[in-house]
Motif scaffolding. Sequence first.
Motif, short mmCIF file in Angstrom:
data_model
loop_
_atom_site.label_atom_id
_atom_site.label_comp_id
_atom_site.label_asym_id
_atom_site.label_seq_id
_atom_site.Cartn_x
_atom_site.Cartn_y
_atom_site.Cartn_z
N LEU A 102 -69.70 -17.34 -80.48
CA LEU A 102 -68.71 -16.95 -79.49
C LEU A 102 -67.73 -16.03 -80.20
O LEU A 102 -67.09 -16.44 -81.17
CB LEU A 102 -67.98 -18.18 -78.94
N ALA A 103 -67.63 -14.78 -79.75
CA ALA A 103 -66.72 -13.81 -80.35
C ALA A 103 -65.79 -13.29 -79.25
O ALA A 103 -66.24 -12.65 -78.31
CB ALA A 103 -67.49 -12.66 -80.99
N CYS A 104 -64.50 -13.59 -79.38
CA CYS A 104 -63.53 -13.28 -78.34
C CYS A 104 -62.77 -12.00 -78.64
O CYS A 104 -62.56 -11.64 -79.80
CB CYS A 104 -62.52 -14.43 -78.23
N ASP A 105 -62.32 -11.35 -77.57
CA ASP A 105 -61.50 -10.16 -77.75
C ASP A 105 -60.09 -10.57 -78.20
O ASP A 105 -59.75 -11.76 -78.20
CB ASP A 105 -61.47 -9.31 -76.48
N ALA A 106 -59.29 -9.60 -78.59
CA ALA A 106 -57.96 -9.87 -79.14
C ALA A 106 -57.05 -10.58 -78.15
O ALA A 106 -56.19 -11.37 -78.55
CB ALA A 106 -57.32 -8.57 -79.61
N LYS A 107 -57.23 -10.34 -76.86
CA LYS A 107 -56.37 -10.96 -75.84
C LYS A 107 -56.84 -12.35 -75.44
O LYS A 107 -56.20 -13.00 -74.61
CB LYS A 107 -56.31 -10.07 -74.60
N MET A 108 -57.96 -12.80 -76.01
CA MET A 108 -58.56 -14.10 -75.64
C MET A 108 -58.82 -14.16 -74.13
O MET A 108 -58.58 -15.15 -73.47
CB MET A 108 -57.69 -15.26 -76.11
N THR A 119 -61.97 -12.35 -72.91
CA THR A 119 -63.43 -12.26 -72.81
C THR A 119 -64.06 -12.67 -74.14
O THR A 119 -63.59 -12.29 -75.20
CB THR A 119 -63.86 -10.82 -72.48
N GLY A 120 -65.14 -13.43 -74.03
CA GLY A 120 -65.90 -13.78 -75.22
C GLY A 120 -67.34 -13.34 -75.07
O GLY A 120 -67.94 -13.52 -74.00
N GLU A 121 -67.88 -12.75 -76.11
CA GLU A 121 -69.30 -12.40 -76.11
C GLU A 121 -70.05 -13.55 -76.78
O GLU A 121 -69.61 -14.10 -77.79
CB GLU A 121 -69.55 -11.10 -76.86
N ILE A 122 -71.18 -13.91 -76.20
CA ILE A 122 -71.96 -15.03 -76.72
C ILE A 122 -73.35 -14.56 -77.12
O ILE A 122 -73.86 -13.56 -76.61
CB ILE A 122 -72.06 -16.18 -75.69
N ALA A 123 -73.94 -15.32 -78.04
CA ALA A 123 -75.33 -15.08 -78.46
C ALA A 123 -75.89 -16.40 -78.95
O ALA A 123 -75.20 -17.19 -79.60
CB ALA A 123 -75.39 -14.03 -79.56
N VAL A 124 -77.16 -16.65 -78.63
CA VAL A 124 -77.84 -17.89 -79.02
C VAL A 124 -79.20 -17.53 -79.59
O VAL A 124 -79.90 -16.68 -79.04
CB VAL A 124 -78.02 -18.84 -77.81
N SER A 125 -79.58 -18.21 -80.66
CA SER A 125 -80.94 -18.10 -81.20
C SER A 125 -81.48 -19.51 -81.40
O SER A 125 -80.75 -20.41 -81.82
CB SER A 125 -80.95 -17.38 -82.56
N VAL A 126 -82.76 -19.66 -81.11
CA VAL A 126 -83.42 -20.96 -81.24
C VAL A 126 -84.68 -20.76 -82.08
O VAL A 126 -85.42 -19.80 -81.87
CB VAL A 126 -83.79 -21.53 -79.84
N ARG A 127 -84.90 -21.67 -83.01
CA ARG A 127 -86.09 -21.62 -83.84
C ARG A 127 -87.33 -21.64 -82.95
O ARG A 127 -87.35 -22.34 -81.94
CB ARG A 127 -86.08 -22.83 -84.80
#
Length: 175
Positions: free
Chosen positions: A92-98, A100-108
């Motif tokens: 979860l990577a959020c913008d400076a203003k908190m 919007t957050g960008e998400i990414a998931v990886s699964v084995r």
Amino acid sequence: MTTLADLAPITELTTRDGTVLTVRPAFAEDEAALEAFFDLVNAEDRRFRFLAASQHVGHDQLQPLTHVDHWRTESFLGYDRKSGELVASAMLACDAKMHTGEIAVSVRGDYRGKGVGWTMLDLLAAEAQRRGLKRVISIEDRDNHAAIELEREKGFTAHGLDGDPHLVLLEKRFD
């Protein structure tokens, strides 16, 4: 002496097939484990996660997953409680203003189809809401049908991405 267990709150989550995941934040010391993990993620899923073909995920790609501030950016590791093996990575990577957050998931690869992705996506959404975000987004390759379908089932809406016909932006609003 302080250990990772002292620093990292641990959560146990159960997937739809009954796999119990032990989930905790990632730290710099986890780089080698993540490197080995991504070697077990199938090549197409690795390409979708990093939006580039790569036979091996190295230090430059792993550093942003292991050197985070644990508020504006969080990286979670999901371990199979039974085997102790790392089976999922979620960010979860959020913008400076908190806002919007960008998400990414990886699964084995051998854990796909067990609900691990669903569970990690739910964790990211809950964390985004806990941190006060208004929305989360995910940028997907249009060929990543499994992720797009999963995110739609979890309440995301798809939008075209201006200037790039190969990518789609999926958005889930909390307001």
